[in-house]
Design a protein around this motif. Structure first.
Motif, mmCIF file in Angstrom:
data_model
loop_
_atom_site.group_PDB
_atom_site.id
_atom_site.type_symbol
_atom_site.label_atom_id
_atom_site.label_comp_id
_atom_site.label_asym_id
_atom_site.label_seq_id
_atom_site.Cartn_x
_atom_site.Cartn_y
_atom_site.Cartn_z
ATOM 1 N N ALA A 176 0.523 -1.117 0.010
ATOM 2 C CA ALA A 176 -0.302 -0.380 -0.024
ATOM 3 C C ALA A 176 0.897 1.027 0.029
ATOM 4 O O ALA A 176 1.055 2.487 -0.611
ATOM 5 C CB ALA A 176 -0.823 -0.309 1.208
ATOM 6 N N ASP A 177 2.292 1.299 0.750
ATOM 7 C CA ASP A 177 2.871 2.421 0.826
ATOM 8 C C ASP A 177 3.669 2.683 -0.545
ATOM 9 O O ASP A 177 3.588 3.893 -0.870
ATOM 10 C CB ASP A 177 4.208 2.788 2.469
ATOM 11 C CG ASP A 177 3.777 2.650 3.468
ATOM 12 O OD1 ASP A 177 2.070 2.450 3.288
ATOM 13 O OD2 ASP A 177 3.964 1.809 4.835
ATOM 14 N N THR A 186 -7.070 5.927 -9.138
ATOM 15 C CA THR A 186 -7.067 4.423 -9.046
ATOM 16 C C THR A 186 -6.487 4.165 -8.027
ATOM 17 O O THR A 186 -6.485 3.221 -7.044
ATOM 18 C CB THR A 186 -7.395 4.127 -10.470
ATOM 19 O OG1 THR A 186 -8.045 4.454 -11.465
ATOM 20 C CG2 THR A 186 -7.012 2.674 -10.450
ATOM 21 N N LEU A 187 -4.577 4.185 -7.872
ATOM 22 C CA LEU A 187 -3.940 3.570 -7.168
ATOM 23 C C LEU A 187 -3.784 3.666 -5.481
ATOM 24 O O LEU A 187 -4.171 3.058 -5.320
ATOM 25 C CB LEU A 187 -2.499 4.348 -7.779
ATOM 26 C CG LEU A 187 -1.761 4.271 -9.206
ATOM 27 C CD1 LEU A 187 -0.946 5.301 -9.249
ATOM 28 C CD2 LEU A 187 -1.695 2.717 -9.144
ATOM 29 N N ALA A 223 -5.651 2.175 -0.095
ATOM 30 C CA ALA A 223 -6.312 1.878 0.688
ATOM 31 C C ALA A 223 -6.813 0.576 1.634
ATOM 32 O O ALA A 223 -7.082 0.050 2.253
ATOM 33 C CB ALA A 223 -7.930 3.590 0.427
ATOM 34 N N ARG A 224 -7.566 0.214 0.159
ATOM 35 C CA ARG A 224 -8.532 -1.399 0.357
ATOM 36 C C ARG A 224 -6.969 -2.468 0.493
ATOM 37 O O ARG A 224 -7.257 -3.306 1.783
ATOM 38 C CB ARG A 224 -8.874 -1.737 -1.395
ATOM 39 C CG ARG A 224 -9.276 -0.669 -2.183
ATOM 40 C CD ARG A 224 -10.703 -1.454 -1.923
ATOM 41 N NE ARG A 224 -11.791 -0.503 -3.099
ATOM 42 C CZ ARG A 224 -12.232 0.329 -2.297
ATOM 43 N NH1 ARG A 224 -12.596 0.252 -1.322
ATOM 44 N NH2 ARG A 224 -12.980 1.385 -2.675
ATOM 45 N N LEU A 225 -5.693 -2.242 0.742
ATOM 46 C CA LEU A 225 -4.826 -2.509 0.916
ATOM 47 C C LEU A 225 -4.414 -2.350 2.317
ATOM 48 O O LEU A 225 -3.320 -3.285 3.195
ATOM 49 C CB LEU A 225 -3.359 -2.919 0.052
ATOM 50 C CG LEU A 225 -3.848 -3.644 -1.361
ATOM 51 C CD1 LEU A 225 -2.825 -3.309 -2.073
ATOM 52 C CD2 LEU A 225 -3.675 -4.813 -1.000
ATOM 53 N N SER A 226 -4.835 -1.542 2.965
ATOM 54 C CA SER A 226 -4.154 -0.770 4.640
ATOM 55 C C SER A 226 -5.163 -1.359 5.834
ATOM 56 O O SER A 226 -6.263 -1.615 5.639
ATOM 57 C CB SER A 226 -4.536 0.805 4.217
ATOM 58 O OG SER A 226 -3.765 0.912 3.208
ATOM 59 N N ALA A 227 -4.271 -1.905 6.910
ATOM 60 C CA ALA A 227 -5.250 -2.734 7.648
ATOM 61 C C ALA A 227 -5.955 -1.732 8.733
ATOM 62 O O ALA A 227 -6.901 -2.546 9.374
ATOM 63 C CB ALA A 227 -3.903 -3.685 8.154
ATOM 64 N N ARG A 228 -4.935 -0.668 8.667
ATOM 65 C CA ARG A 228 -6.389 -0.127 10.275
ATOM 66 C C ARG A 228 -6.723 1.154 9.381
ATOM 67 O O ARG A 228 -7.028 1.261 7.665
ATOM 68 C CB ARG A 228 -4.890 0.891 10.118
ATOM 69 C CG ARG A 228 -4.212 -0.211 11.481
ATOM 70 C CD ARG A 228 -3.370 1.512 12.214
ATOM 71 N NE ARG A 228 -2.228 2.442 11.445
ATOM 72 C CZ ARG A 228 -1.530 3.062 11.738
ATOM 73 N NH1 ARG A 228 -1.626 3.684 12.631
ATOM 74 N NH2 ARG A 228 -0.893 3.518 10.718
ATOM 75 N N PRO A 229 -8.215 0.983 9.800
ATOM 76 C CA PRO A 229 -9.055 1.562 9.217
ATOM 77 C C PRO A 229 -9.102 3.395 9.151
ATOM 78 O O PRO A 229 -9.703 4.204 7.710
ATOM 79 C CB PRO A 229 -10.430 1.662 10.137
ATOM 80 C CG PRO A 229 -10.508 0.772 10.850
ATOM 81 C CD PRO A 229 -8.802 0.260 10.780
ATOM 82 N N GLU A 230 -8.451 3.711 9.628
ATOM 83 C CA GLU A 230 -7.737 5.409 9.426
ATOM 84 C C GLU A 230 -7.041 5.193 8.625
ATOM 85 O O GLU A 230 -7.110 6.713 7.800
ATOM 86 C CB GLU A 230 -7.646 6.102 11.442
ATOM 87 C CG GLU A 230 -6.384 5.359 11.278
ATOM 88 C CD GLU A 230 -6.467 4.281 12.416
ATOM 89 O OE1 GLU A 230 -5.491 4.017 13.307
ATOM 90 O OE2 GLU A 230 -7.500 2.824 12.349
ATOM 91 N N THR A 231 -6.556 4.392 8.189
ATOM 92 C CA THR A 231 -5.568 4.724 6.813
ATOM 93 C C THR A 231 -6.269 4.475 6.622
ATOM 94 O O THR A 231 -6.570 5.350 4.739
ATOM 95 C CB THR A 231 -4.442 3.852 7.341
ATOM 96 O OG1 THR A 231 -3.598 4.016 8.463
ATOM 97 C CG2 THR A 231 -3.455 4.101 6.159
ATOM 98 N N ARG A 232 -6.903 3.691 5.543
ATOM 99 C CA ARG A 232 -8.084 3.735 4.817
ATOM 100 C C ARG A 232 -8.374 4.762 4.078
ATOM 101 O O ARG A 232 -8.626 5.065 3.392
ATOM 102 C CB ARG A 232 -8.894 2.540 4.446
ATOM 103 C CG ARG A 232 -8.041 0.695 4.872
ATOM 104 C CD ARG A 232 -9.607 -0.465 4.360
ATOM 105 N NE ARG A 232 -10.218 -0.023 5.396
ATOM 106 C CZ ARG A 232 -10.420 -1.000 6.570
ATOM 107 N NH1 ARG A 232 -9.446 -1.311 7.073
ATOM 108 N NH2 ARG A 232 -10.831 -1.519 7.646
#
Length: 921
Positions: free
Chosen positions: A380-381, A401-402, A407-416
């Motif tokens: 994700a990074d 799109t990227l 976002a979909r690959l991010s584990a934490r909801p706040e990061t998404r």
């Protein structure tokens, strides 16, 4: 030439075009007519209905007719790779150094290299390249699987599609009917391919398998339901061993789905290594080395392919291996491979492809993302970093799109939530408000952290403004966001200050809200010279002088290339307020090559406005309509209405009341409901010019005085100079000479003449119109002599008309006729019929009767230019004209470059229409 199948030959699965007489006739006629005019056609229908067979037949026929064929197809794996399809189409042409300027060639080379500039720049360069080559040899562009074409390439194709009549160029696109929603059909003839009738299906079978019993043939006709590929595929299997294809497709499937099911069965029969190699090839894309990439990826995945693997693939009958290139027999084979692959196999294939692609290849990032099951913050990074690079080159559409994928690959909801917000902002700036609105809602569902909230609020406000002109969210939120801005934490999104300042300026200018204007004024100490100058011009127009255009030139000269892009919209707004957009055409060209949609739309609007001021009204109307259509298709209703207003202004100046009012009456209620004060004032100014054109002088004066009362320059009217001459002329015509002189005096007080060339000419023309006696003659002659006076033909013609009328009344008929004929010529070239009629009436009063002049008599074309214009109208290409006149094609192109502005057109088709209209009168 690139395709999913055999280029230039009919599909092996369909040897007949039975039942396709009408669409084939359309394709054939388009190819035959290519030297005269370009056309675009769509072949639309379900899978297997015969689209590719027709496309193949058109390619073969075009080659026989001497056309050059460029072919490509969209694919799901590469639909996110910017300009992938366009790169494959134009790559063979990039060695043509002679048909492109250095800047356009550089633009296309960047697109081909995978680091493309913005879509409008690439579209303009592509049109120039294809048009130049098509003038020598007509071109056919064949594009299969249109819905899977990457968005930037699709944007370029839509741009070409709307302008095809200008060049010997045919565009044929094929697409499945269920994938057609939302695609731009403007400029294309759409052919929906219906299923074959039972009789037509039976005829196909009799041709393909004359040995089949009547009962078997009837069963196959019934089961195929009119789908040619299903029909021929079933016929080819009839007579196979009893164990082959034991599993039948479910009866409820459509013919297209049955085909895909059939391909899946045949793929499942392949050895696992062969199937995995084909999957890698399907995901690797269409490029020349895709099979090599697939082989390298297979090796990286521990499934090295041998020669036997490729032989087994070809024996399946689903692919063809030729000259070290592997092509799929039908696009559905590729689709079926991807759709029927197991999730582990797909992830393994994507991981293998990512392992062999260069680190900086954008496709590597998408393959890495597709190889992940669940979440992966490291990948994700990486996607976020690629998105940032993409934004820096103006690729906000791809970046959105990227970022969404990240976002979909991010584990934490706040990061998404933060990454979805950033994706929404990129989508909004990239001209995708509907996508931005969806992403904002998803971000809210995931939770938007405090450091992302300002960007969320700003993006939401901008989207609502852009979609429907609703500035109330911005008016409510911006003051609080401004207060928050100085205390931003270092982790806040860098897009916040720029987006906030732009939105604040936009809403303050268009709403006229005093609170927003005060907030904008309070912001000025925190911004540079460009922002402060922009604020003054749009909020304190009396401070334009002295030397406004000189000041802008100095500001631009001091900017670095990066600063040009960062401050582009402010520079554009300054130029628009100073009526000098056309003076900086090279700057806007550089900006459009790199800027996102947000700035591109403003550039297009401003250049349309410049066309209006400079009397290029045909082009102004044409480009305004195209801009409105594009904005509407993208969901940008606000910009669509601004484009239509510019079109209405040109109709009003010509005195075409019905056309102008049809536009204004649709926009006015919308603007009034939303408090769009700037647009409402624009409507008043357009109606003032319309009234003046129609001789309704009292109405014209009343409307102009609403905006700029005599002797004043209100702060809420940033373009007061647009009404300056209209107010003075209407005042003089209605016997209000004192009011006219008061307004002229106010212009001198604010040193309006020192702002720039147009301001100086308007002040001089107004002073001449308000003068009496010999002063009227002397001041008029002084205005004509001003540098650049002929750049403003509408106002110049009105001064000649007023001057000639005064000379006639003063019993100086010879001098009067000279000025009146000049006015009549200008009005004829502008197609300003109401003004042309008024000039003709004055000429009759002066003792000269003028027949309505042919446009060719006032275009000021040389004899050679006129010959070329008439040959263009007859349908000849540049090469054919060159042969006829014994000159080079480049010489013909040079003449056309000079002819277009003289005739006030922007394309070959428009020139042909103008010449035909002139000689048919």
């Amino acid at each position: 030439m690139t395709s999913d199948g055999m280029a230039g030959a009919p599909s092996r699965l369909c040897t007949s075009l039975t039942g396709r007489a009408a669409p084939w006739a359309a394709l054939r006629n388009a190819v035959l007519a290519a030297p005269v005019e370009g056309r675009a056609l769509w072949l639309r229908g379900e899978a297997g209905i015969g689209k590719t067979a027709l496309l193949d037949q058109a390619v073969s026929f075009a080659s026989e007719q001497g056309m050059r064929v460029l072919r490509a197809a969209g694919t799901a794996p590469e639909s996110g790779v910017a300009f992938d399809v366009l790169r494959r189409l134009v790559q063979p042409l990039l060695d043509r150094q002679d048909v492109l300027t250095a800047s356009l060639r550089h633009c296309l080379e960047e697109a081909a290299a995978g680091t493309p500039p913005a879509v409008p720049a690439v579209a303009a360069a592509t049109l120039a390249l294809l048009g130049g080559i098509a003038d020598e040899q007509p071109l056919l562009l064949a594009v299969d699987n249109l819905p899977w074409v990457d968005a930037p390439s699709a944007g370029v194709l839509a741009f070409l599609q709307r302008r095809l009549t200008a060049a010997p160029l045919v565009l044929i696109c094929a697409l499945r009917a269920e994938d057609a929603s939302g695609l731009d059909t403007t400029g294309a003839d759409v052919w929906d391919l219906a299923p074959l009738t039972p009789a037509e299906s039976a005829a196909v079978l009799r041709h393909r398998r004359p040995d089949l019993p009547a009962k078997t043939r009837a069963r196959l006709v019934r089961e195929a339901a009119g789908n040619p590929l299903a029909l021929v595929g079933s016929a080819s299997r009839t007579g196979c061993s009893p164990n082959a294809f034991q599993v039948s497709a479910p009866a409820a499937l459509s013919p297209g789905d049955q085909l895909e099911h059939d391909f899946a069965l045949r793929l499942n029969a392949l050895p696992p290594g062969t199937r995995f190699l084909l999957l890698l090839h399907a995901l690797a894309g269409h490029e020349e080395r895709s099979i090599r990439v697939a082989l390298e990826a297979a090796d990286a995945a521990g499934a090295a392919a041998s020669e036997d693997t490729l032989v087994a693939a070809e024996r399946s009958g689903l692919v063809r291996l030729q000259h070290a290139r592997l092509t799929f027999l039908h696009p559905l084979v590729r689709t079926s491979l991807v759709r029927t692959a197991s999730a582990p196999d797909l992830r393994r294939a994507h991981a293998a492809l990512a392992a062999v692609l260069p680190h900086d290849d954008e496709r590597r990032a998408t393959h890495l993302a597709s190889a992940v099951a669940g979440t992966d913050d490291g990948v994700a990074d990486h996607l976020v970093e690629v998105a940032r690079r993409t934004i820096r080159r103006g690729g906000h559409h791809e970046a959105a799109t990227l970022l969404e994928r990240a976002a979909r690959l991010s584990a934490r909801p706040e990061t998404r939530g933060a990454r979805l917000t950033a994706a929404a902002n990129a989508a909004a700036i990239g001209g995708q408000p509907a996508v931005a609105a969806r992403l904002l809602a998803e971000a809210e569902d995931n939770g938007v952290a405090a450091d992302s909230r300002p960007l969320w609020e700003l993006t939401d406000a901008y989207v609502r403004f852009e979609v429907d002109g609703d500035f109330s969210p911005a008016a409510t939120r911006l003051p609080a966001l401004l207060a928050h801005l100085p205390h931003r934490t270092p982790t806040a999104d860098d897009a916040v200050p720029d987006t906030l300042h732009f939105l604040l300026h936009l809403t303050a200018a268009f709403s006229g809200d005093p609170a927003l204007q005060d907030a904008l004024r309070a912001e000025q100490p925190f911004h540079g010279a460009v922002a402060r100058f922009c604020f003054d011009l749009w909020n304190r127009p009396a401070l334009q002088a002295p030397g406004g255009t000189r000041r802008l030139r100095h500001l631009i000269a001091a900017l670095s290339p990066e600063e040009e892009i960062q401050q582009a919209w402010q520079l554009l707004w300054i130029a628009a307020a100073l009526d000098c957009v056309g003076e900086h055409a090279q700057l806007w060209h550089r900006v459009v090559q790199r800027a996102p949609y947000l700035t591109q739309a403003h550039v297009s609007l401003a250049t349309c406005g410049d066309d209006y001021l400079r009397g290029r009204w045909d082009r102004c109307i044409s480009v305004s309509r195209q801009g409105a259509n594009t904005a509407r298709e993208q969901g940008c209703g606000f910009h669509a209405r601004l484009f239509r207003l510019t079109e209405a202004a040109a109709h009003a100046a010509r005195g075409r009341q019905t056309k102008a009012e049809a536009i204004l009456e649709r926009i006015e209620p919308w603007a009034r409901e939303r408090g769009q004060s700037y647009i409402l004032r624009r409507i008043i100014s357009i109606r003032a010019v319309l009234a003046l054109s129609l001789g309704k002088d009292e109405t014209a004066y009343a409307l102009a005085a609403l905006l700029t009362p005599p002797g004043t320059f209100p702060e809420q009217e940033p373009h007061a100079q647009h009404m300056f001459l209209t107010l003075v002329e209407a005042a003089v015509r209605t016997g209000r000479r004192a009011e006219a002189l008061r307004h002229v005096a106010a212009g001198h007080t604010i040193r309006m003449g020192d702002v720039g060339p147009r301001h100086a000419f308007l002040l001089a023309a107004a002073e001449a119109m308000g003068a009496e006696g010999e002063d009227a003659h002397t001041l008029s002659e002084a205005a004509y002599a001003m540098p650049g006076a002929d750049a403003w033909p509408f106002e110049l013609a009105r001064l000649h008309l007023r001057h000639g009328a005064w000379l006639r009344i003063a019993h100086r008929p010879e001098e009067a006729r000279a000025h009146l004929l000049t006015a009549h010529t200008h009005f004829t070239r502008l197609k300003a019929e109401a003004w042309e009629l008024r000039a003709a009436e004055e000429l009759r009063a002066a003792g000269t009767v003028v027949a309505r002049a042919r446009p060719t008599e006032v275009w000021q074309l040389s004899p050679q230019e006129l010959r070329i214009a008439r040959l263009v109208a007859s349908g000849l290409s540049n090469g054919q004209i060159a042969e006829r006149l014994k000159v080079s094609p480049r010489t013909v192109g040079t003449h056309l470059y000079k002819i277009f502005p003289k005739v006030n057109v922007a394309s070959r088709a428009a020139l042909a229409h103008a010449v035909r209209e002139a000689y048919d009168r």
